[in-house]
Design an enzyme around this catalytic site. Structure first.
Site, PDB file in Angstrom:
ATOM      1  N   ASP A 209       0.819  -1.207   0.000  1.00  0.00           N
ATOM      2  CA  ASP A 209       0.000   0.000   0.000  1.00  0.00           C
ATOM      3  C   ASP A 209       0.856   1.262   0.000  1.00  0.00           C
ATOM      4  OD1 ASP A 209      -2.054  -1.805   0.272  1.00  0.00           O
ATOM      5  OD2 ASP A 209      -2.759  -1.052   2.213  1.00  0.00           O
ATOM      6  N   ASP A 210       0.226   2.361  -0.433  1.00  0.00           N
ATOM      7  CA  ASP A 210       0.690   3.747  -0.238  1.00  0.00           C
ATOM      8  C   ASP A 210       1.688   4.241  -1.273  1.00  0.00           C
ATOM      9  OD1 ASP A 210      -0.860   3.396   1.993  1.00  0.00           O
ATOM     10  OD2 ASP A 210       0.731   3.738   3.449  1.00  0.00           O
TER      11      ASP A 210
ATOM     12  N   HIS B 201      -5.956   2.743  -4.038  1.00  0.00           N
ATOM     13  CA  HIS B 201      -5.892   3.015  -2.596  1.00  0.00           C
ATOM     14  C   HIS B 201      -6.224   4.494  -2.346  1.00  0.00           C
ATOM     15  CE1 HIS B 201      -4.871   1.797   1.404  1.00  0.00           C
ATOM     16  NE2 HIS B 201      -3.806   2.566   1.529  1.00  0.00           N
TER      17      HIS B 201
ATOM     18  N   HIS C  87      -4.141   9.530   0.896  1.00  0.00           N
ATOM     19  CA  HIS C  87      -4.408   8.580   1.976  1.00  0.00           C
ATOM     20  C   HIS C  87      -5.351   9.201   3.002  1.00  0.00           C
ATOM     21  CE1 HIS C  87      -3.594   5.427   4.946  1.00  0.00           C
ATOM     22  NE2 HIS C  87      -3.058   4.742   3.948  1.00  0.00           N
TER      23      HIS C  87
ATOM     24  N   HIS D 116       3.909  -2.109   3.237  1.00  0.00           N
ATOM     25  CA  HIS D 116       3.890  -0.732   2.725  1.00  0.00           C
ATOM     26  C   HIS D 116       5.228  -0.387   2.072  1.00  0.00           C
ATOM     27  CE1 HIS D 116       0.824  -1.014   5.858  1.00  0.00           C
ATOM     28  NE2 HIS D 116       0.168  -0.063   5.216  1.00  0.00           N
TER      29      HIS D 116
END
Length: 232
Positions: free
Chosen positions: A46-47, A97, A101, A191
């Site tokens: 993620d991210d 995603h 964020h 991540h």
């Protein structure tokens, strides 16, 4: 006694935020949390993409012949399109995603749909020519209206959260946490960026060190690392 306004606010909180997250986290309603095929696991990241850590991660995955799934932020994909192209070229799956964020608990449904999902899907599609249809909301927090997106997106959570955003965790126990808790069908979330709220900026450096050792061990256990859409 509670006022009508207070009761109304509490009711909205429960219906819009709390109940959907409980349904997904505890009962798995409407989401994918693990696979069912034996001897398969899925690593998800993620991210990203991140200009320093994502290339190192892609090098590591290529070295071990591992395919993974990346849930990318649209803002990062916009900044680093060559990394999105490389992910796609090397056979990895690209999911959404959000554009930045931000928790779905803090946004209206229209903002999520237009400002995050559609915007990010448009960006990814413009880079690789394929529109993503897998989605992981930030922090895995679902609101009531996210269930209406199930025809368009497969929502993916996880069965193993390793807390790799902490540098201390990565340095001391990430390797053992992963090796002790990975099972057939595990969907693992890691991540490839430490730039989000609450993360240590250099935690991905230590995550990569732990991941290299873990991938070596998984080979000995005859576990195959696949993309989430292959597991589904």
């Amino acid at each position: 006694m509670l006022s009508h306004l207070t009761i109304g606010i509490i009711s909205i909180f429960i219906l819009y935020m709390l109940l959907p997250s409980l349904l997904t986290r505890l009962a798995g309603y409407g989401v994918m949390r693990r696979g069912t095929s034996p001897k398969e696991v899925a690593f998800t990241f993620d991210d990203g993409p991140h200009p320093e850590y994502t290339p190192r991660l892609l090098d590591l995955l290529a070295q071990h012949k591992v395919k993974a799934t990346f849930f990318v932020l649209g803002s990062q994909a916009e900044r680093y399109p060559e990394l999105i192209k490389r992910m796609d070229r090397e056979g990895h799956q690209i999911g959404i995603h959000n554009y930045i964020h931000t928790s779905n608990w803090l946004m209206l449904p229209g903002t999520i749909r237009r400002g995050h999902l559609k915007r990010t899907a448009d960006i990814v599609e413009s880079i690789i020519g394929t529109r993503p249809d897998y989605y992981r909301p930030p922090w895995g927090l679902i609101n009531m209206f996210d269930f209406f997106r199930l025809k368009q997106y497969r929502i993916v959570l996880w069965s193993l959260m390793a807390h790799d955003w902490s540098r201390k965790k990565c340095q001391t126990s990430l390797r053992s946490t992963l090796l002790n808790r990975i099972r057939d069908g595990s969907i693992i979330v890691l991540h490839d960026s430490g730039d989000t709220l609450g993360a240590d900026g250099n935690a991905p450096h230590y995550m990569l060190q732990a991941l290299e050792e873990v991938l070596n061990q998984l080979k000995a256990r005859n576990l195959k690392c696949v993309r989430v859409d292959e597991m589904a």
